[in-house]
Design an enzyme around this catalytic site. Structure first.
Site, PDB file in Angstrom:
ATOM      1  N   HIS A 180      10.844 113.639 -22.477  1.00 46.96           N
ATOM      2  CA  HIS A 180      11.568 113.452 -21.369  1.00 46.96           C
ATOM      3  C   HIS A 180      12.930 114.236 -21.115  1.00 46.96           C
ATOM      4  O   HIS A 180      13.816 114.437 -21.952  1.00 46.96           O
ATOM      5  CB  HIS A 180      12.360 111.932 -21.495  1.00 46.96           C
ATOM      6  CG  HIS A 180      13.254 111.687 -20.230  1.00 46.96           C
ATOM      7  ND1 HIS A 180      14.255 110.814 -20.444  1.00 46.96           N
ATOM      8  CD2 HIS A 180      13.147 111.850 -19.118  1.00 46.96           C
ATOM      9  CE1 HIS A 180      14.740 110.510 -19.111  1.00 46.96           C
ATOM     10  NE2 HIS A 180      13.991 111.264 -18.463  1.00 46.96           N
TER      11      HIS A 180
ATOM     12  N   GLU B  36      14.550 113.928 -24.813  1.00 46.41           N
ATOM     13  CA  GLU B  36      14.358 112.675 -25.589  1.00 46.41           C
ATOM     14  C   GLU B  36      12.691 113.061 -25.905  1.00 46.41           C
ATOM     15  O   GLU B  36      11.947 113.049 -25.144  1.00 46.41           O
ATOM     16  CB  GLU B  36      14.387 111.493 -24.714  1.00 46.41           C
ATOM     17  CG  GLU B  36      15.766 111.172 -24.751  1.00 46.41           C
ATOM     18  CD  GLU B  36      16.184 109.938 -23.852  1.00 46.41           C
ATOM     19  OE1 GLU B  36      16.858 109.022 -24.143  1.00 46.41           O
ATOM     20  OE2 GLU B  36      15.145 109.584 -22.895  1.00 46.41           O
TER      21      GLU B  36
ATOM     22  N   SER C  79      10.819 108.720 -17.426  1.00 48.83           N
ATOM     23  CA  SER C  79      12.014 108.415 -17.810  1.00 48.83           C
ATOM     24  C   SER C  79      12.066 106.974 -18.240  1.00 48.83           C
ATOM     25  O   SER C  79      13.147 106.514 -18.372  1.00 48.83           O
ATOM     26  CB  SER C  79      12.905 108.612 -16.472  1.00 48.83           C
ATOM     27  OG  SER C  79      12.492 107.801 -15.629  1.00 48.83           O
TER      28      SER C  79
ATOM     29  N   ASN D  88      18.574 106.545 -20.424  1.00 47.19           N
ATOM     30  CA  ASN D  88      18.531 105.632 -19.226  1.00 47.19           C
ATOM     31  C   ASN D  88      18.558 104.078 -19.579  1.00 47.19           C
ATOM     32  O   ASN D  88      19.071 103.551 -18.596  1.00 47.19           O
ATOM     33  CB  ASN D  88      16.924 105.763 -18.277  1.00 47.19           C
ATOM     34  CG  ASN D  88      17.009 107.181 -17.569  1.00 47.19           C
ATOM     35  OD1 ASN D  88      18.071 107.651 -17.247  1.00 47.19           O
ATOM     36  ND2 ASN D  88      15.883 107.588 -17.275  1.00 47.19           N
TER      37      ASN D  88
END
Length: 292
Positions: free
Chosen positions: A141, A153, A120, A191
């Site tokens: 991800h 992602e 992440s 994130n």
């Protein structure tokens, strides 16, 4: 580059079993690996329970559930990945652990197999350099809970080949996901934005700007977020939030990514959120009550 038909998943935790779930449901053969048989048994129970819930809701037939479960094999032996077209690493968010996994994995793979990491936050280029196939290495991800969250992602490292990106993106779409392409910066897109918000909420709590209930209510009712940032931090895992902030601070060198001291304190206390039973909320009560 041919499509993916047999998938390996390293890690049978929350993310790993979710990836195995959606992969098997999309028709792929799956090999799920963990170091402990107990973890594999628990993962299979979780997948079965979640698929049973889909059957009850009418989004999955009982026959399709049985067929999907039959496509998932479990193992503690990396040699079981010998025929996999792609192996996704979904282990703990620690670079040293991931590097050890890749070193163990590579000798068991066929020459044209791809490797993906579900990290992440850790840079893909750096992880790819720890493998024997940086051109066939990519970030993939997923988001928690994997069976429900629609985004994946896809992050290419410096050496990642175009064909690798195309193949992995096609796989994500086959799994029913929408692909967002992210550049190889620490924490990528989601994130990079999300975890600093959680971290700032912890700073606000630490400084007495508001209590747990007020901070979460403010963001839920003032910004229409489905979960408040402290509740979300508990859901993600406070250790994961801390690890992401540390990667961002080290990789981007900006003081605005400094982890809140209170976040570090909670992690040091073992208050990791839902998975430990206590974080900013105490999950021993129903409904959960603020811990402070």
């Amino acid at each position: 580059m041919p499509g993916i038909e047999k998938l390996g998943v390293i890690g049978a935790g929350q993310m790993g079993n979710g990836i195995a779930h959606v992969a098997a449901q999309s028709g792929l053969s799956v090999v799920m690996l963990d170091v402990a048989e107990e973890a594999l048994a628990k993962a299979r129970g979780t997948i079965t329970k979640n698929m049973d819930r889909q059957v009850q809701k009418g989004t999955l037939s009982a026959a399709d559930k049985d067929a999907a479960l039959a496509r998932i094999a479990s193992t503690t032996d990396y040699a079981a990945f010998a025929e996999c077209d792609l192996v996704i690493e979904a282990a703990t968010e620690r670079e040293d652990i991931k590097r050890k996994i890749f070193a163990t994995l590579a000798p068991h793979l066929k020459a044209d197999a791809l490797i993906a990491t579900n990290t992440s936050s850790i840079p893909i280029t750096r992880l790819a350099a720890a493998t024997d196939r940086p051109g066939r290495f990519v970030g993939m991800h997923f988001f928690n809970p994997v069976p429900m969250m629609k985004l994946v992602e896809v992050i290419r490292g410096l050496a990642t080949e175009d064909a690798t990106v195309r193949t992995v993106a096609a796989l994500a779409e086959r799994m029913g996901k929408t692909v967002a392409y992210a550049a190889d910066y620490p924490a990528f897109i989601v994130n990079r934005i999300l975890v600093p918000m959680i971290n700032e909420a912890v700073f606000a709590l630490q400084e007495g700007v508001g209590d747990v209930v007020s901070i979460d209510a403010g963001m839920k009712l003032g910004c229409n977020h489905p979960m408040g940032p402290l509740e979300l931090g508990d859901f993600v895992g406070l250790d994961v939030c801390l690890a992401v902030m540390e990667v961002m601070q080290a990789g981007l060198g900006d003081s605005k990514y400094r982890p809140a001291p209170l976040l570090r304190t909670y992690v040091e206390a073992g208050w990791l959120g839902r998975k430990s039973g206590k974080g900013f909320y105490d999950y021993a009560t129903t409904p959960p009550k603020p811990s402070r």
